[in-house]
Design an enzyme around this catalytic site. Structure first.
Site, PDB file in Angstrom:
ATOM      1  N   PRO A  13      -2.325 -11.701  10.446  1.00  0.00           N
ATOM      2  CA  PRO A  13      -2.632 -11.509  11.865  1.00  0.00           C
ATOM      3  C   PRO A  13      -2.863 -10.021  12.136  1.00  0.00           C
ATOM      4  O   PRO A  13      -2.226  -9.177  11.495  1.00  0.00           O
ATOM      5  CB  PRO A  13      -1.362 -11.988  12.573  1.00  0.00           C
ATOM      6  CG  PRO A  13      -0.284 -11.911  11.541  1.00  0.00           C
ATOM      7  CD  PRO A  13      -0.951 -12.154  10.222  1.00  0.00           C
ATOM      8  N   ASP A  14      -3.771  -9.708  13.030  1.00  0.00           N
ATOM      9  CA  ASP A  14      -3.976  -8.313  13.427  1.00  0.00           C
ATOM     10  C   ASP A  14      -3.013  -8.028  14.584  1.00  0.00           C
ATOM     11  O   ASP A  14      -3.221  -8.482  15.708  1.00  0.00           O
ATOM     12  CB  ASP A  14      -5.441  -8.078  13.840  1.00  0.00           C
ATOM     13  CG  ASP A  14      -5.721  -6.592  13.986  1.00  0.00           C
ATOM     14  OD1 ASP A  14      -4.877  -5.884  14.601  1.00  0.00           O
ATOM     15  OD2 ASP A  14      -6.756  -6.124  13.480  1.00  0.00           O
ATOM     16  N   ASN A  21       0.855  -1.192   0.000  1.00  0.00           N
ATOM     17  CA  ASN A  21       0.000   0.000   0.000  1.00  0.00           C
ATOM     18  C   ASN A  21       0.883   1.231   0.000  1.00  0.00           C
ATOM     19  O   ASN A  21       2.104   1.129  -0.004  1.00  0.00           O
ATOM     20  CB  ASN A  21      -0.949  -0.032   1.206  1.00  0.00           C
ATOM     21  CG  ASN A  21      -0.183  -0.061   2.502  1.00  0.00           C
ATOM     22  OD1 ASN A  21       0.546   0.869   2.817  1.00  0.00           O
ATOM     23  ND2 ASN A  21      -0.314  -1.158   3.249  1.00  0.00           N
ATOM     24  N   LYS A  78     -10.613  -3.889  18.705  1.00  0.00           N
ATOM     25  CA  LYS A  78      -9.171  -4.175  18.809  1.00  0.00           C
ATOM     26  C   LYS A  78      -8.723  -4.271  20.264  1.00  0.00           C
ATOM     27  O   LYS A  78      -7.621  -4.743  20.539  1.00  0.00           O
ATOM     28  CB  LYS A  78      -8.362  -3.070  18.122  1.00  0.00           C
ATOM     29  CG  LYS A  78      -8.771  -2.816  16.682  1.00  0.00           C
ATOM     30  CD  LYS A  78      -7.766  -3.371  15.729  1.00  0.00           C
ATOM     31  CE  LYS A  78      -8.143  -3.041  14.292  1.00  0.00           C
ATOM     32  NZ  LYS A  78      -7.227  -3.637  13.341  1.00  0.00           N
ATOM     33  N   LYS A  94       9.271 -17.299 -10.071  1.00  0.00           N
ATOM     34  CA  LYS A  94       8.530 -16.210 -10.702  1.00  0.00           C
ATOM     35  C   LYS A  94       7.377 -16.798 -11.528  1.00  0.00           C
ATOM     36  O   LYS A  94       7.594 -17.722 -12.333  1.00  0.00           O
ATOM     37  CB  LYS A  94       9.471 -15.408 -11.606  1.00  0.00           C
ATOM     38  CG  LYS A  94       8.799 -14.197 -12.192  1.00  0.00           C
ATOM     39  CD  LYS A  94       9.754 -13.384 -13.043  1.00  0.00           C
ATOM     40  CE  LYS A  94       8.962 -12.334 -13.788  1.00  0.00           C
ATOM     41  NZ  LYS A  94       9.735 -11.723 -14.846  1.00  0.00           N
ATOM     42  N   LYS A 115     -13.684   0.503  16.396  1.00  0.00           N
ATOM     43  CA  LYS A 115     -12.346  -0.107  16.335  1.00  0.00           C
ATOM     44  C   LYS A 115     -11.722  -0.199  17.728  1.00  0.00           C
ATOM     45  O   LYS A 115     -11.045  -1.172  18.052  1.00  0.00           O
ATOM     46  CB  LYS A 115     -11.465   0.729  15.405  1.00  0.00           C
ATOM     47  CG  LYS A 115     -10.346  -0.041  14.803  1.00  0.00           C
ATOM     48  CD  LYS A 115      -9.812   0.623  13.555  1.00  0.00           C
ATOM     49  CE  LYS A 115     -10.681   0.335  12.331  1.00  0.00           C
ATOM     50  NZ  LYS A 115     -10.127   0.826  11.107  1.00  0.00           N
TER      51      LYS A 115
HETATM   52  O1  C5P Z   1      -8.409  -2.687  10.937  1.00  0.00           O
HETATM   53  P1  C5P Z   1      -7.627  -1.543  10.438  1.00  0.00           P
HETATM   54  O2  C5P Z   1      -6.533  -1.930   9.462  1.00  0.00           O
HETATM   55  O3  C5P Z   1      -8.425  -0.379   9.944  1.00  0.00           O
HETATM   56  O4  C5P Z   1      -6.902  -0.997  11.757  1.00  0.00           O
HETATM   57  C1  C5P Z   1      -5.918  -0.049  11.733  1.00  0.00           C
HETATM   58  C2  C5P Z   1      -5.058  -0.180  12.962  1.00  0.00           C
HETATM   59  O5  C5P Z   1      -4.742  -1.541  13.227  1.00  0.00           O
HETATM   60  C3  C5P Z   1      -3.710   0.496  12.812  1.00  0.00           C
HETATM   61  O6  C5P Z   1      -3.288   0.919  14.083  1.00  0.00           O
HETATM   62  C4  C5P Z   1      -2.828  -0.630  12.279  1.00  0.00           C
HETATM   63  O7  C5P Z   1      -1.465  -0.399  12.564  1.00  0.00           O
HETATM   64  C5  C5P Z   1      -3.356  -1.813  13.044  1.00  0.00           C
HETATM   65  N1  C5P Z   1      -3.276  -3.088  12.313  1.00  0.00           N
HETATM   66  C6  C5P Z   1      -2.388  -4.067  12.743  1.00  0.00           C
HETATM   67  N2  C5P Z   1      -2.340  -5.290  12.102  1.00  0.00           N
HETATM   68  C7  C5P Z   1      -3.159  -5.531  11.043  1.00  0.00           C
HETATM   69  C8  C5P Z   1      -4.055  -4.551  10.613  1.00  0.00           C
HETATM   70  C9  C5P Z   1      -4.089  -3.349  11.261  1.00  0.00           C
HETATM   71  O8  C5P Z   1      -1.627  -3.827  13.698  1.00  0.00           O
HETATM   72  N3  C5P Z   1      -3.096  -6.700  10.453  1.00  0.00           N
END
Ligand code: C5P
Length: 412
Positions: free
Chosen positions: A310-311, A215, A348, A293, A344
């Site tokens: 993973p979040d 991104n 989170k 490739k 959020k």
């Molecule tokens: O869910 P979203 O991407 O909108 O959330 C944004 C927040 O979550 C930011 O603080 C980003 O750094 C964190 N994030 C993360 N790991 C991910 C996705 C988002 O730490 N896989």
């Protein structure tokens, strides 16, 4: 900013002097009186006529005549203002200030003033990093001179790094802080003894050895937060995805590519007192990246199966052993910003969401907050919502760090 404040602006000789014209406009908009001194070198970059037209005041320079001395002596000029601002502050001006020289009107006024002085340095990156300039900077800080910037980025001389003058709005914010601090400016809340962990930049998720999903995150905001936390005395670990900006000085920077690697590096860096998740982590990765490739095959595009990453924020906010006392996330939204940020916060499990109003700063695809130098944010927490004006990313970082330090009393 107190109404009717008066600023003595010293414009040094650097390409950034054009931004000082914008600074005058912003200060006038806020009801400040601005008197300007233009150095001899400053004349090479902006004309006395433009400065006078914008400030609505006579411009003082080294052609300071006897009539001027009778109307307003240089001592009075240096003391009639509430604050003296040097923008751009060149390497030469900083050196002269640090050694107490009074070789022209600007340096004489700086030596004679009894008011606080704010400098906005601007110079080539090598000049800024030279030990002599850094020595002068330390001397000036020791003398109680306030400093805003410089920022990192592309420079007019074609190089890249720290040396760009702070943006006019950042300088205005620094002026406001100094003026609101009245005669004694309170020391910035300190994070000495704390460990601050910051994630920054994008992640790159491989498709094959040469291609990846990514991104547009530049890492500017996360890196600025790491640098500001360091300035506030914290030990800082920065886990950064691939970015084109320099590692902040004095910060342990761990370079990663993928979300998985970012999570592992973050977990290894724990425990931390504060964790700030400013990275734009890719939500998905390719389920099984190809070891070779991927070749074009008879007009058929390959199907890429994606799997969720993973979040990192949610994982650390719910960490059983080492949840940091303060966990901060970011949310970039174009609509229903505050509602999304509140949702959020809960989903989170973090303590604070810094919500970027992307709709205010750009159109989305290539523009917007990602890569820009300024940011409009709301702070959303269980105790309410605070909205800040559009500020430079460095200024947002400084304020955020002050906010974290102020919250510190609650989580110790
Ligand atoms: O869910 P979203 O991407 O909108 O959330 C944004 C927040 O979550 C930011 O603080 C980003 O750094 C964190 N994030 C993360 N790991 C991910 C996705 C988002 O730490 N896989």
């Amino acid at each position: 900013m107190p109404q009717g404040s008066s600023i003595l602006l010293i414009i040094g000789g650097g390409i950034a002097a054009y931004k000082s014209l914008e600074l005058i406009r912003e200060l006038k908009k806020r009801g400040c009186a601005v008197r300007a001194i233009l150095t001899k070198a400053g004349h090479q970059f902006v004309t006395p006529l433009s400065v006078a037209a914008l400030s609505g005041e006579k411009v003082f320079d080294d052609l300071f005549s006897l009539t001027d001395e009778v109307e307003m002596g240089h001592i009075q000029l240096s003391r009639s203002a509430d604050l003296v601002v040097v923008a751009p502050a060149t390497a030469d001006l900083m050196a002269k200030m640090a050694t107490g020289q009074a070789s022209d009107l600007a340096t004489t006024a700086l030596l004679a003033t009894d008011k606080r002085v704010l400098i906005a340095p601007a110079m080539n990156v090598r000049m800024w990093q030279h030990p002599a300039t850094q020595r002068n900077l330390a001397t000036l800080a020791g003398d109680g001179i306030a400093v805003v910037g410089p920022n990192s980025g592309d420079m007019a001389c074609g190089e890249f790094g720290p040396g760009r003058m702070a943006e006019p709005l950042e300088i205005v914010a620094a002026i406001e802080r100094l003026l609101d601090g009245a005669s004694v400016s309170p020391p910035a809340p300190s994070l000495a003894g704390r460990h601050v962990l910051v994630t920054s930049g994008p992640t790159h998720e491989p498709i094959d050895p040469v291609r990846y999903l990514a991104n547009r995150s530049s890492g500017k905001q996360g890196h600025a937060i790491a640098a500001a936390a360091r300035r506030a005395g914290a030990r800082v670990t920065l886990v950064s995805g691939p970015v084109a900006i320099a590692d902040p000085a004095g910060v342990e920077t761990i370079h990663v590519e993928t979300a998985q690697q970012m999570l592992e590096a973050v977990e290894r860096a724990l425990p931390a007192d504060i964790a700030v998740f400013a990275a734009a982590v890719a939500d998905w990765r390719v389920a099984s990246a190809s070891g070779d490739k991927i070749k074009k095959a008879g007009g058929r595009a390959p199907a890429l199966a994606l799997t969720e990453n993973p979040d990192i924020l949610a994982t650390i906010a719910r960490h059983r052993q080492h949840r940091p006392a303060l966990v901060v996330g970011f949310a970039a939204e174009t609509a229903n910003l505050v509602e999304h940020a509140q949702a959020k916060l809960a989903s989170k499990g973090c303590d604070l969401i810094v919500a970027n109003d992307v709709s205010l700063t750009g159109s989305g695809i290539a523009g917007g907050v990602m890569g820009a130098d300024s940011n409009a944010v709301h702070l959303v927490s269980a105790s309410g919502i605070t909205t800040w004006p559009t500020l430079g990313k460095d200024e947002v970082a400084t304020r955020l760090v002050q906010h974290f330090a102020a919250l510190g009393a609650e989580w110790t």
